[in-house]
Design a protein around this motif. Structure first.
Motif, PDB file in Angstrom:
ATOM      1  N   PRO A  63       0.894  -1.221   0.000  1.00 13.06           N
ATOM      2  CA  PRO A  63       0.161  -0.033  -0.035  1.00 13.06           C
ATOM      3  C   PRO A  63       0.810   1.392   0.013  1.00 13.06           C
ATOM      4  CG  PRO A  63       0.066  -0.848   2.233  1.00 13.06           C
ATOM      5  CD  PRO A  63       0.947  -2.038   1.353  1.00 13.06           C
ATOM      6  N   ALA A  64       0.201   2.307  -0.212  1.00  9.32           N
ATOM      7  CA  ALA A  64       0.921   3.580  -0.387  1.00  9.32           C
ATOM      8  C   ALA A  64       0.067   4.650   0.654  1.00  9.32           C
ATOM      9  CB  ALA A  64       1.143   4.262  -1.740  1.00  9.32           C
ATOM     10  N   ARG A  65       0.377   4.651   1.879  1.00  7.42           N
ATOM     11  CA  ARG A  65      -0.499   5.099   2.991  1.00  7.42           C
ATOM     12  C   ARG A  65      -0.088   6.445   3.459  1.00  7.42           C
ATOM     13  NH1 ARG A  65      -0.623   0.030   6.912  1.00  7.42           N
ATOM     14  NH2 ARG A  65       1.464  -0.093   6.042  1.00  7.42           N
ATOM     15  N   THR A  66      -1.143   7.308   3.652  1.00  6.95           N
ATOM     16  CA  THR A  66      -0.654   8.805   4.269  1.00  6.95           C
ATOM     17  C   THR A  66      -1.811   9.123   5.238  1.00  6.95           C
ATOM     18  OG1 THR A  66       0.612   9.301   2.130  1.00  6.95           O
ATOM     19  CG2 THR A  66      -0.008  11.033   3.985  1.00  6.95           C
ATOM     20  N   VAL A  67      -1.182   9.407   6.492  1.00  7.05           N
ATOM     21  CA  VAL A  67      -2.406   9.844   7.305  1.00  7.05           C
ATOM     22  C   VAL A  67      -1.936  11.130   7.627  1.00  7.05           C
ATOM     23  CG1 VAL A  67      -3.439   9.541   9.519  1.00  7.05           C
ATOM     24  CG2 VAL A  67      -2.356   7.349   8.377  1.00  7.05           C
ATOM     25  N   TYR A  68      -3.240  11.966   7.746  1.00  7.37           N
ATOM     26  CA  TYR A  68      -2.979  13.533   7.948  1.00  7.37           C
ATOM     27  C   TYR A  68      -3.582  14.064   9.118  1.00  7.37           C
ATOM     28  CZ  TYR A  68      -1.877  13.762   2.961  1.00  7.37           C
ATOM     29  OH  TYR A  68      -1.455  13.507   1.570  1.00  7.37           O
ATOM     30  N   ASP A  69      -3.224  14.921   9.978  1.00  5.71           N
ATOM     31  CA  ASP A  69      -3.927  15.419  11.159  1.00  5.71           C
ATOM     32  C   ASP A  69      -4.566  16.496  10.826  1.00  5.71           C
ATOM     33  OD1 ASP A  69      -4.937  16.326  13.680  1.00  5.71           O
ATOM     34  OD2 ASP A  69      -2.959  15.705  14.470  1.00  5.71           O
ATOM     35  N   ALA A  70      -5.942  16.782  11.003  1.00 12.29           N
ATOM     36  CA  ALA A  70      -7.002  17.629  10.391  1.00 12.29           C
ATOM     37  C   ALA A  70      -6.690  18.929  11.687  1.00 12.29           C
ATOM     38  CB  ALA A  70      -8.191  17.541   9.935  1.00 12.29           C
ATOM     39  N   LYS A  71      -6.190  18.504  12.751  1.00 13.38           N
ATOM     40  CA  LYS A  71      -5.943  19.114  13.924  1.00 13.38           C
ATOM     41  C   LYS A  71      -7.359  19.812  14.328  1.00 13.38           C
ATOM     42  CE  LYS A  71      -1.209  19.997  13.844  1.00 13.38           C
ATOM     43  NZ  LYS A  71      -0.676  19.577  15.048  1.00 13.38           N
ATOM     44  N   HIS A  72      -8.430  19.091  14.407  1.00 11.80           N
ATOM     45  CA  HIS A  72      -9.796  19.634  14.904  1.00 11.80           C
ATOM     46  C   HIS A  72     -10.277  20.747  14.058  1.00 11.80           C
ATOM     47  CE1 HIS A  72      -8.985  17.053  18.088  1.00 11.80           C
ATOM     48  NE2 HIS A  72      -7.944  17.495  18.567  1.00 11.80           N
ATOM     49  N   ARG A  73      -9.807  21.009  12.724  1.00 11.20           N
ATOM     50  CA  ARG A  73     -10.404  21.988  11.771  1.00 11.20           C
ATOM     51  C   ARG A  73     -10.816  21.330  10.793  1.00 11.20           C
ATOM     52  NH1 ARG A  73      -6.927  26.825  12.746  1.00 11.20           N
ATOM     53  NH2 ARG A  73      -7.092  27.544  10.677  1.00 11.20           N
ATOM     54  N   THR A  74     -11.371  21.876   9.677  1.00 11.16           N
ATOM     55  CA  THR A  74     -12.292  21.291   8.687  1.00 11.16           C
ATOM     56  C   THR A  74     -11.510  21.547   7.211  1.00 11.16           C
ATOM     57  OG1 THR A  74     -13.524  23.066   8.503  1.00 11.16           O
ATOM     58  CG2 THR A  74     -14.347  21.346   9.904  1.00 11.16           C
ATOM     59  N   ASP A  75     -10.171  21.915   7.246  1.00  9.91           N
ATOM     60  CA  ASP A  75      -9.403  21.969   6.131  1.00  9.91           C
ATOM     61  C   ASP A  75      -8.943  20.610   5.841  1.00  9.91           C
ATOM     62  OD1 ASP A  75      -9.558  24.771   5.671  1.00  9.91           O
ATOM     63  OD2 ASP A  75      -8.481  24.918   7.354  1.00  9.91           O
ATOM     64  N   LEU A  76      -9.029  20.032   4.787  1.00  2.00           N
ATOM     65  CA  LEU A  76      -8.449  18.574   4.373  1.00  2.00           C
ATOM     66  C   LEU A  76      -7.461  18.867   3.045  1.00  2.00           C
ATOM     67  CD1 LEU A  76     -11.901  16.868   4.145  1.00  2.00           C
ATOM     68  CD2 LEU A  76     -10.238  16.787   5.724  1.00  2.00           C
ATOM     69  N   PRO A  77      -6.373  18.216   3.354  1.00  2.00           N
ATOM     70  CA  PRO A  77      -6.375  17.013   4.167  1.00  2.00           C
ATOM     71  C   PRO A  77      -5.770  17.153   5.627  1.00  2.00           C
ATOM     72  CG  PRO A  77      -4.368  16.953   2.657  1.00  2.00           C
ATOM     73  CD  PRO A  77      -5.192  18.122   2.274  1.00  2.00           C
ATOM     74  N   GLY A  78      -4.992  18.543   5.750  1.00  2.00           N
ATOM     75  CA  GLY A  78      -4.384  18.949   7.138  1.00  2.00           C
ATOM     76  C   GLY A  78      -3.053  18.424   6.893  1.00  2.00           C
ATOM     77  N   ARG A  79      -2.396  18.151   8.242  1.00  2.00           N
ATOM     78  CA  ARG A  79      -0.933  17.992   8.215  1.00  2.00           C
ATOM     79  C   ARG A  79      -0.325  16.610   8.137  1.00  2.00           C
ATOM     80  NH1 ARG A  79       3.779  18.072  11.741  1.00  2.00           N
ATOM     81  NH2 ARG A  79       2.267  17.560  13.545  1.00  2.00           N
ATOM     82  N   LYS A  80       0.489  16.407   7.285  1.00  2.00           N
ATOM     83  CA  LYS A  80       0.730  14.989   7.021  1.00  2.00           C
ATOM     84  C   LYS A  80       1.658  14.382   8.356  1.00  2.00           C
ATOM     85  CE  LYS A  80       3.071  13.747   3.287  1.00  2.00           C
ATOM     86  NZ  LYS A  80       4.208  13.381   2.331  1.00  2.00           N
ATOM     87  N   VAL A  81       1.288  13.224   8.909  1.00  2.00           N
ATOM     88  CA  VAL A  81       1.790  12.995  10.296  1.00  2.00           C
ATOM     89  C   VAL A  81       2.396  11.424  10.004  1.00  2.00           C
ATOM     90  CG1 VAL A  81       0.556  14.424  12.062  1.00  2.00           C
ATOM     91  CG2 VAL A  81      -0.543  12.179  10.976  1.00  2.00           C
ATOM     92  N   ARG A  82       2.005  10.708   9.188  1.00  2.00           N
ATOM     93  CA  ARG A  82       2.409   9.212   8.938  1.00  2.00           C
ATOM     94  C   ARG A  82       2.433   8.893   7.630  1.00  2.00           C
ATOM     95  NH1 ARG A  82       1.529   3.782  12.472  1.00  2.00           N
ATOM     96  NH2 ARG A  82       3.421   2.493  11.351  1.00  2.00           N
ATOM     97  N   ALA A  83       3.642   8.803   6.879  1.00  2.00           N
ATOM     98  CA  ALA A  83       3.387   8.241   5.391  1.00  2.00           C
ATOM     99  C   ALA A  83       3.947   6.782   5.472  1.00  2.00           C
ATOM    100  CB  ALA A  83       4.449   9.123   4.580  1.00  2.00           C
ATOM    101  N   GLU A  84       3.763   6.173   4.186  1.00  2.00           N
ATOM    102  CA  GLU A  84       4.186   4.806   4.192  1.00  2.00           C
ATOM    103  C   GLU A  84       5.515   4.429   4.693  1.00  2.00           C
ATOM    104  OE1 GLU A  84       1.679   2.320   3.219  1.00  2.00           O
ATOM    105  OE2 GLU A  84       3.160   0.945   4.035  1.00  2.00           O
ATOM    106  N   GLY A  85       5.649   3.421   5.528  1.00  2.00           N
ATOM    107  CA  GLY A  85       7.012   3.004   6.063  1.00  2.00           C
ATOM    108  C   GLY A  85       7.411   3.968   7.451  1.00  2.00           C
TER     109      GLY A  85
END
Lengths: 370, 88
Positions: A63-85
């Motif tokens: 997979p090529a996963r990326t998880v973002y943190d919207a930091k309790h706001r509604t702008d997407l995707p937010g700040r990248k906090v964990r990418a694949e690997g």
């Protein structure tokens, strides 16, 4: 066209939450209002055939996963906090989302040889901590979005891996049958997300059909809510019965089909019927549900014969045809016919045969009683 | 001014409804401004929305508009939050 939002209010709509005087329920709202939550979603859900571009070379088995943190706001995707690997994050919500994306990728690859949502290795994106006390998770056409829940009614929406599988399956459906998200085709769209969401969990736990809980959103309801999950495929209508939340409104059979204009025509309500059919087939066949039952449903979803406006009867006929095309006239086919019959949906005796199957005529209605 | 919000859809498919009367509220002027903006930006019929997204029907003094997550204006979002007392 049936008027929307002004017809029958389902009996479960009791507005109980709205009347609740408990300040603990209202408290999460007493927070600073955000002023700059401009929306940046780039694409809306559109009911058009969408086959993604196929990159050169075979898609990866990783997979090529990326998880973002919207930091309790509604702008997407937010700040990248964990990418694949990347190594495990400190934030458990981030890790659950990352693992859930991985579990979903794994089921589709190992069970159906599908490479991600589009079968071409599409990167998997998820944003967590969306908004404040946000009691929902959704698919915005490009990525998954998870709220934290308010802690009073809902917990963090990443808690249930089937919820993650559910959202990503909306992406799979978008790239394949693209079922219109309204009425019966919408309920089928929802049901397919519940079916494969549940299979993601069952595959991850290596559970057989009789070991699985067949619940959607187990662990999602906060401790004070009387209920075990949001939906039950095994026993639709029994997932919760709570003073604040009301009662699970899902029907298991066409006798209790709910006609409503709300919720896109009851897509989260009437999905209980095809959900229960899948359970009945899986339970009847035994063993791992993703193998034969899941394969039949996967073939139906991705076979190219399912119309964007398919109703339950059209879908039922196609599952029967898919079962026969792959397994012949044996127990798989018979289980599918029997299961649809049990919930009151006609399969035309399974007369349809792939690849010559034609969709049911527009506007065809299954039998509806009451 | 009476402002009602009906929220349907969402992953759980559980509906919520609440009404707020701005009479006597210290933030009445602000809410009236939000209401005007909400009416201007809203649609007469429900937009398609996104899978599992919330749908909202907002009724202000008898006029109903529709909107859906995540395509809300700032005014709609703030008004919904205030009336439903929950994240939107």
């Amino acid at each position: 066209m049936e008027p929307i939002f002004c017809t029958i209010v389902p009996p479960h709509v009791l507005d109980k939450l709205a009347r609740n005087e408990d300040q603990a329920l209202a408290e999460p709202a007493r927070r600073t209002l955000e002023r700059d939550a401009a929306l940046r979603t780039r694409r809306r859900l559109e009911t058009v055939s969408a086959i993604g571009p196929v990159p050169a070379g075979a898609p990866s088995d990783q997979p090529a996963r990326t998880v973002y943190d919207a930091k309790h706001r509604t702008d997407l995707p937010g700040r990248k906090v964990r990418a694949e690997g990347d190594k495990t994050a400190k934030d458990l919500t981030v890790n659950r989302a990352y693992d859930g994306l991985g579990a979903t990728f794994e089921l589709y690859l190992k069970a159906y040889n599908r490479h991600s949502i589009d079968d071409s290795g599409l990167p998997l994106l998820a944003s967590v901590h969306y908004d404040e006390s946000y009691n929902n998770a959704f698919w915005n056409g490009e990525q998954m979005v998870f709220g934290d829940g308010d802690g009073e009614i809902f917990n963090d929406f990443t808690i249930s891996v089937d919820v993650i599988g559910h959202e990503l399956t909306h992406g799979v459906t978008f790239h394949t049958a693209n079922l219109e998200y309204f009425g019966q085709s919408g309920a089928l769209n929802e049901s397919l997300s519940d079916v494969f969401g549940s299979l993601v969990k069952q595959y991850a736990l290596q559970q057989t059909a009789d070991q699985a809980d067949w619940l959607i959103g187990a662990g999602l309801l906060a401790p004070r809510v009387t209920g075990v999950a949001l939906r039950s495929m095994k026993a639709p209508g029994t997932a919760y019965d709570d003073d604040v939340l009301g009662k699970d409104p899902q029907p298991a059979t066409m006798d209790h089909y709910v006609r409503t204009g709300r919720d896109n025509g009851g897509v989260h309500i009437n999905s209980g019927i095809p959900n229960h059919v899948f359970y009945l087939v899986a339970e009847s066949l035994g063993g791992f549900a993703w193998e034969r039952a899941g394969q039949i449903w996967y073939d139906t979803l991705t076979g190219g014969e399912l119309s964007t406006t398919a109703d339950f009867a059209a879908f039922a006929a196609l599952t029967a045809a898919s079962a026969r095309a792959r397994y012949g006239d044996g127990e798989e086919y018979q289980s599918v016919l029997k299961a649809w019959s049990q919930v009151g949906v006609a399969t035309n005796g399974g007369a349809a045969e792939l690849p010559h199957q034609t969709p049911a005529p527009e506007g065809a209605q299954p039998p509806v009683h009451g | 001014m009476r402002i009602s919000v009906n929220r349907s859809g969402g992953f759980a498919g559980i509906e919520r409804h609440a009404t707020l009367d701005t009479t006597g509220r210290p933030d009445a002027v602000h809410l009236h401004a939000l209401a005007r903006n909400t009416l201007t930006a809203g649609q007469g019929t429900p937009p398609p929305g996104v899978p599992d997204g919330f749908h909202y029907a907002i009724t202000i003094e008898g006029h109903t508009i529709h909107c859906a997550d995540p395509h809300l204006t700032d005014a709609q979002r703030e008004l919904i939050r205030t009336v439903l007392k929950e994240g939107a």
